[in-house]
Design a protein around this motif. Sequence first.
Motif: not given
Length: 270
Positions: A78-101
């Motif tokens: 799915r596309k990342n939309k502005a009102n999801d407010k995921y931008d900073k999380l997706l750009a984080s170097s730890d995003v893979d860790k949080y996805v796995h969790w």
Amino acid sequence: MADYVVGDIQGCYRGLTRLLEYVKFDPSHDTLIAVGDLIGRGPHALETLQYLYSLQDSFSTVLGNHDLHFLAVYSGIRKNKANDKYDKLLASSDVDKYVHWLRHQPLALTLDENTLVCHAGLYPQWSIAQAQALSDEVSANLQTDNWQSVLKKMYGDEPNRWDENLSGSKRWRFIINAFTRMRYMLDSHTLEFTCKDSPEKTPTRFRPWFSVKNTNLKPNDKVLFGHWATLAGNTNTDKFIALDTGYIWQQQLTLWKRQNGEKYSVAYQD
């Protein structure tokens, strides 16, 4: 020692920390359980996951529809939309860790044999034990190397009636929808997904899932859930405990203390 169950946080990290300060939450001896929708629409998705992840064994959660949607966005489904407010999380170097969790969290969690935590509620044809078993089915698939195949097939409103003989993606979709999207029923078996308003503003042919008689529940069973902000925490029964009180909609953030059955809330602050 206290066990708290908190309603939909939705990336509202500041509201969460104020609420935990209010009840004097101490992760060294207290536990926090969330009803899902840890993130989604709120301004601090990354900070929220950072904090909850840091609680380690003092925190547990079930997955909500926004959490699953984030996993789909991360996966490019799915596309990342502005009102999801995921931008900073997706750009984080730890995003893979949080996805796995996140993908290792369940759809339903039994605190004991009589107490179930889930995001949207308990489908009226299921017992607590059956609900946990069905949650485990989906979790087993979300924890494999092919976990994104579940997300690719989870979107859609059909099937809208449970059948034990459902298999594959249809079975997963129904289980996910029941646990993360359910509000109203058209009858005792059929899910209705279009209406999100409060029961007093809704046609009587739409029945809240918790008003449908569930013969599989015992007298002392409890279901704690979120997802439905327009309920404002009201189900008119202490068997079904609604904890989404609409903080993201500038209302309140609420938690329930297991030891005394009391609710505690903080009002919205920007």
